[in-house]
Scaffold this active site. Structure first.
Site: not given
Ligand SMILES: [Zn+2]
Length: 160
Positions: A111-114
């Site tokens: 799950h995209l997380h910067w």
């Protein structure tokens, strides 16, 4: 090697026992003053370094190309606001901003997380120069508290 690696290894197991995605829900480390309509800003429970926060999409997306135009637009503002606030707290203009995509990249949760990490000369020490070892002194709770205090005062004129 990082001091908190042991805990990080259990992160996925502990927080996804019910098979739901840990980033698909709000949690106690969300910094509401920085979050937007499409993105959450959360203090990292297992920070790589002091002040480590994550910008996480509210939708469950695993690929950059799935991000919509509106989400990108807001992302820019949120990244900028996050840097302003972290810069104020940690007295720096230097940051690492990073994203891991795909199973070979080291991404532990799809799950995209910067990751956004404020950097200071002070946190580059002999230990991480020679042994890739970092000391983390500020907990996620403390990071959230400091961010909330600043965003509530809204002295920084954060644009949403
Ligand atoms: Zn998710």
């Amino acid at each position: 090697m990082r001091i908190l690696d042991k805990k990080r290894a259990t992160y996925k197991k502990v927080y996804t026992d019910d098979d739901s995605c840990v980033f698909c829900r709000k949690d106690e480390h969300e910094c509401d003053g920085l979050s937007g309509r499409y993105w959450r800003v959360m203090a990292n429970k297992f920070p790589y370094m002091d002040g480590n926060v994550m910008i996480v999409s509210k939708r469950h997306v695993g690929k950059v190309e799935e991000i919509t135009k509106k989400e990108w637009e807001e992302f820019g503002k949120i990244l900028s606001n996050t840097q302003k606030v972290l810069g104020e707290i940690f007295k720096t203009n230097s940051f690492n901003v990073g994203l891991n995509v795909g199973p070979e990249s080291g991404a532990s949760i799809e799950h995209l997380h910067w990751q956004v990490i404020p950097r200071k000369f002070k946190n580059i020490t002999v230990m991480n120069t020679f042994a890739d070892l970092y000391l983390v002194a500020v907990s996620a709770e403390e990071t959230k508290k400091m961010i909330d205090a600043i965003t509530k005062k809204s002295k920084l004129n954060l644009k949403k």
